[in-house]
Design a protein around this motif. Structure first.
Motif, PDB file in Angstrom:
ATOM      1  N   TYR A  92       0.824  -1.208   0.000  1.00 55.83           N
ATOM      2  CA  TYR A  92       0.000   0.000   0.000  1.00 55.83           C
ATOM      3  C   TYR A  92       0.863   1.265   0.000  1.00 55.83           C
ATOM      4  CZ  TYR A  92      -4.152  -2.830   0.768  1.00 55.83           C
ATOM      5  OH  TYR A  92      -5.180  -3.739   0.614  1.00 55.83           O
ATOM      6  N   GLY A  93       2.106   1.145  -0.423  1.00 58.85           N
ATOM      7  CA  GLY A  93       2.956   2.312  -0.593  1.00 58.85           C
ATOM      8  C   GLY A  93       3.729   2.746   0.626  1.00 58.85           C
ATOM      9  N   PHE A  94       3.893   1.853   1.607  1.00 59.05           N
ATOM     10  CA  PHE A  94       4.683   2.183   2.785  1.00 59.05           C
ATOM     11  C   PHE A  94       6.032   1.465   2.719  1.00 59.05           C
ATOM     12  CE2 PHE A  94       0.860   4.006   4.137  1.00 59.05           C
ATOM     13  CZ  PHE A  94       1.111   4.807   5.240  1.00 59.05           C
ATOM     14  N   GLU A  95       6.977   1.974   3.498  1.00 60.00           N
ATOM     15  CA  GLU A  95       8.313   1.385   3.547  1.00 60.00           C
ATOM     16  C   GLU A  95       8.698   1.157   4.998  1.00 60.00           C
ATOM     17  OE1 GLU A  95      11.069  -0.552   2.794  1.00 60.00           O
ATOM     18  OE2 GLU A  95      10.818   0.488   0.877  1.00 60.00           O
ATOM     19  N   TYR A  96       9.390   0.051   5.225  1.00 56.98           N
ATOM     20  CA  TYR A  96       9.843  -0.281   6.581  1.00 56.98           C
ATOM     21  C   TYR A  96      10.746   0.819   7.125  1.00 56.98           C
ATOM     22  CZ  TYR A  96      12.437  -2.563  10.328  1.00 56.98           C
ATOM     23  OH  TYR A  96      13.010  -2.854  11.532  1.00 56.98           O
ATOM     24  N   GLY A  97      10.512   1.193   8.389  1.00 57.77           N
ATOM     25  CA  GLY A  97      11.322   2.206   9.034  1.00 57.77           C
ATOM     26  C   GLY A  97      12.238   1.642  10.100  1.00 57.77           C
ATOM     27  N   GLU A  98      11.657   1.164  11.199  1.00 54.56           N
ATOM     28  CA  GLU A  98      12.465   0.637  12.293  1.00 54.56           C
ATOM     29  C   GLU A  98      11.595  -0.201  13.215  1.00 54.56           C
ATOM     30  OE1 GLU A  98      13.924   3.722  14.845  1.00 54.56           O
ATOM     31  OE2 GLU A  98      12.179   4.984  14.465  1.00 54.56           O
ATOM     32  N   SER A  99      12.257  -0.933  14.110  1.00 54.04           N
ATOM     33  CA  SER A  99      11.568  -1.776  15.091  1.00 54.04           C
ATOM     34  C   SER A  99      12.225  -1.604  16.446  1.00 54.04           C
ATOM     35  CB  SER A  99      11.635  -3.255  14.686  1.00 54.04           C
ATOM     36  OG  SER A  99      11.062  -3.460  13.422  1.00 54.04           O
ATOM     37  N   HIS A 100      11.436  -1.797  17.484  1.00 51.08           N
ATOM     38  CA  HIS A 100      11.998  -1.781  18.832  1.00 51.08           C
ATOM     39  C   HIS A 100      11.115  -2.593  19.759  1.00 51.08           C
ATOM     40  CE1 HIS A 100       9.118   1.614  18.938  1.00 51.08           C
ATOM     41  NE2 HIS A 100       8.924   1.247  20.192  1.00 51.08           N
ATOM     42  N   ARG A 101      11.712  -3.059  20.844  1.00 48.97           N
ATOM     43  CA  ARG A 101      10.958  -3.798  21.851  1.00 48.97           C
ATOM     44  C   ARG A 101      10.182  -2.831  22.727  1.00 48.97           C
ATOM     45  NH1 ARG A 101      11.277  -9.019  22.149  1.00 48.97           N
ATOM     46  NH2 ARG A 101      13.044 -10.137  21.245  1.00 48.97           N
ATOM     47  N   ARG A 119       3.276   5.094  -5.038  1.00 49.54           N
ATOM     48  CA  ARG A 119       1.875   5.497  -5.198  1.00 49.54           C
ATOM     49  C   ARG A 119       1.175   4.620  -6.240  1.00 49.54           C
ATOM     50  NH1 ARG A 119       3.251   6.926  -1.483  1.00 49.54           N
ATOM     51  NH2 ARG A 119       1.540   5.502  -0.976  1.00 49.54           N
ATOM     52  N   ALA A 120       1.895   4.254  -7.293  1.00 53.04           N
ATOM     53  CA  ALA A 120       1.314   3.360  -8.302  1.00 53.04           C
ATOM     54  C   ALA A 120       1.075   1.982  -7.709  1.00 53.04           C
ATOM     55  CB  ALA A 120       2.237   3.274  -9.511  1.00 53.04           C
ATOM     56  N   ARG A 121       1.992   1.515  -6.864  1.00 50.25           N
ATOM     57  CA  ARG A 121       1.820   0.208  -6.218  1.00 50.25           C
ATOM     58  C   ARG A 121       0.595   0.231  -5.310  1.00 50.25           C
ATOM     59  NH1 ARG A 121       6.508   0.010  -4.131  1.00 50.25           N
ATOM     60  NH2 ARG A 121       6.065   0.474  -1.938  1.00 50.25           N
ATOM     61  N   GLU A 122       0.414   1.320  -4.584  1.00 51.64           N
ATOM     62  CA  GLU A 122      -0.754   1.446  -3.714  1.00 51.64           C
ATOM     63  C   GLU A 122      -2.049   1.382  -4.521  1.00 51.64           C
ATOM     64  OE1 GLU A 122      -2.597   4.560  -0.422  1.00 51.64           O
ATOM     65  OE2 GLU A 122      -1.202   5.278  -1.956  1.00 51.64           O
ATOM     66  N   ALA A 123      -2.114   2.136  -5.615  1.00 46.71           N
ATOM     67  CA  ALA A 123      -3.326   2.159  -6.430  1.00 46.71           C
ATOM     68  C   ALA A 123      -3.637   0.776  -6.997  1.00 46.71           C
ATOM     69  CB  ALA A 123      -3.181   3.180  -7.558  1.00 46.71           C
ATOM     70  N   THR A 162      -2.759  -2.108  -5.718  1.00 46.46           N
ATOM     71  CA  THR A 162      -3.171  -3.000  -4.631  1.00 46.46           C
ATOM     72  C   THR A 162      -4.620  -2.745  -4.237  1.00 46.46           C
ATOM     73  OG1 THR A 162      -0.901  -3.123  -3.779  1.00 46.46           O
ATOM     74  CG2 THR A 162      -2.673  -3.704  -2.257  1.00 46.46           C
ATOM     75  N   ILE A 163      -5.002  -1.485  -4.131  1.00 45.94           N
ATOM     76  CA  ILE A 163      -6.384  -1.153  -3.777  1.00 45.94           C
ATOM     77  C   ILE A 163      -7.352  -1.726  -4.812  1.00 45.94           C
ATOM     78  CG2 ILE A 163      -8.028   0.751  -3.546  1.00 45.94           C
ATOM     79  CD1 ILE A 163      -5.730   2.381  -2.289  1.00 45.94           C
ATOM     80  N   ALA A 164      -6.972  -1.617  -6.084  1.00 50.46           N
ATOM     81  CA  ALA A 164      -7.841  -2.132  -7.151  1.00 50.46           C
ATOM     82  C   ALA A 164      -7.913  -3.658  -7.126  1.00 50.46           C
ATOM     83  CB  ALA A 164      -7.336  -1.646  -8.504  1.00 50.46           C
ATOM     84  N   ALA A 165      -6.796  -4.304  -6.811  1.00 50.60           N
ATOM     85  CA  ALA A 165      -6.740  -5.770  -6.866  1.00 50.60           C
ATOM     86  C   ALA A 165      -7.330  -6.433  -5.623  1.00 50.60           C
ATOM     87  CB  ALA A 165      -5.297  -6.229  -7.061  1.00 50.60           C
ATOM     88  N   TYR A 166      -7.375  -5.721  -4.502  1.00 52.48           N
ATOM     89  CA  TYR A 166      -7.843  -6.314  -3.238  1.00 52.48           C
ATOM     90  C   TYR A 166      -8.899  -5.409  -2.606  1.00 52.48           C
ATOM     91  CZ  TYR A 166      -3.683  -9.174  -3.884  1.00 52.48           C
ATOM     92  OH  TYR A 166      -2.735 -10.023  -4.395  1.00 52.48           O
ATOM     93  N   GLY A 181     -12.521  -9.242   5.410  1.00 54.24           N
ATOM     94  CA  GLY A 181     -12.597 -10.683   5.231  1.00 54.24           C
ATOM     95  C   GLY A 181     -12.084 -11.168   3.898  1.00 54.24           C
ATOM     96  N   GLY A 182     -11.726 -10.241   3.010  1.00 60.51           N
ATOM     97  CA  GLY A 182     -11.231 -10.626   1.696  1.00 60.51           C
ATOM     98  C   GLY A 182      -9.741 -10.881   1.685  1.00 60.51           C
ATOM     99  N   ALA A 183      -9.228 -11.226   0.521  1.00 62.10           N
ATOM    100  CA  ALA A 183      -7.800 -11.511   0.364  1.00 62.10           C
ATOM    101  C   ALA A 183      -6.972 -10.252   0.560  1.00 62.10           C
ATOM    102  CB  ALA A 183      -7.546 -12.091  -1.023  1.00 62.10           C
ATOM    103  N   VAL A 184      -5.733 -10.452   1.029  1.00 56.67           N
ATOM    104  CA  VAL A 184      -4.778  -9.352   1.163  1.00 56.67           C
ATOM    105  C   VAL A 184      -3.534  -9.711   0.361  1.00 56.67           C
ATOM    106  CG1 VAL A 184      -5.622  -8.651   3.436  1.00 56.67           C
ATOM    107  CG2 VAL A 184      -3.787 -10.317   3.271  1.00 56.67           C
ATOM    108  N   PRO A 185      -2.790  -8.723  -0.083  1.00 57.12           N
ATOM    109  CA  PRO A 185      -1.648  -9.006  -0.959  1.00 57.12           C
ATOM    110  C   PRO A 185      -0.592  -9.880  -0.304  1.00 57.12           C
ATOM    111  CG  PRO A 185      -1.655  -6.703  -0.244  1.00 57.12           C
ATOM    112  CD  PRO A 185      -2.973  -7.279   0.139  1.00 57.12           C
ATOM    113  N   GLY A 186      -0.212 -10.934  -1.019  1.00 56.81           N
ATOM    114  CA  GLY A 186       0.907 -11.765  -0.612  1.00 56.81           C
ATOM    115  C   GLY A 186       0.632 -12.824   0.419  1.00 56.81           C
TER     116      GLY A 186
END
Length: 215
Positions: free
Chosen positions: A41-50, A72-76, A78-82, A88-93
């Protein structure tokens, strides 16, 4: 139901926020699967912490909206495909109704799991955390000496010191293995503002006030 609620919650964040949080979760595998979904949906991993209070028993992931046109194209797409994702529907991947990656998403989810695990372990091994750990070792010895138990102080201090040394060495070994996998997958090693090693995609920058994903 838990999986569906998590997916729905993340999609609500995606619709309203440029920075989202995934978790907290004990399983880095589930976190990686959810992070992969957010990437579509057009996001990128940033960081993780406990997080999770004194025990630091769970992990929280932060992700950032990627402003690049391809994101932004990837988000569009994904929204169209899912269209029923989160209802309750399918999610990407992912397999229907679960967070088990489909074959085409397996490698990307595995590398996200590596990035999450590496960041969590890197923070646990930074100088501040090591200083705190050794400080508690010193406190234990001091308390036992004060109450008149020098033998226990010596034995307890030595045992705790050996445990900490082994734990730090094991953590370093695990981080090195993950680092090799990420490097082999094309990720680039950088240092953040605290001197910790991080891994980014080629051309990506660490999240900040400016566009963190511009080359």
């Amino acid at each position: 139901m838990l999986t569906e609620r998590q997916i729905s919650g993340i999609l609500r964040q995606i619709a309203r926020q440029d920075v989202i949080e995934i978790g907290p979760e004990m399983s880095t595998g589930r976190l990686a699967a959810l992070a992969y979904m957010a990437e579509q949906y057009g996001f990128e991993y940033g960081e993780s912490h406990r997080t999770g209070g004194q025990n630091n028993s769970v992990v929280l992931v932060q992700m950032y909206r990627d402003p690049r046109p391809e994101a932004r194209a990837r988000e569009a797409a994904t929204i169209a495909a899912y269209p029923q994702a989160g209802n309750g529907g399918a999610v990407p991947g992912m397999r229907q109704g679960s967070l088990k990656p489909l074959p085409e998403a397996h490698e990307a989810v595995a590398r996200l799991k590596d990035r999450i695990g590496f960041d969590v372990m890197a923070k646990a091994a930074d100088k501040r955390q090591k200083t705190i750990a050794w400080g508690w070792c010193g406190v234990l010895v001091l308390v036992l000496l004060i109450i008149g138990m020098p033998v226990a102080a010596l034995a307890g201090g030595a045992a705790l010191a050996a445990f900490l040394t082994g734990a730090f060495k094991l953590g370093e070994f695990r981080r090195q293995r993950i680092a090799r996998r990420l490097t082999d997958a094309g990720f680039v090693s950088v240092q953040d503002e605290y001197g910790r090693q991080r891994f980014l995609r080629p051309g990506q920058q660490l999240p900040g006030h400016a566009n963190p994903f511009a080359s």
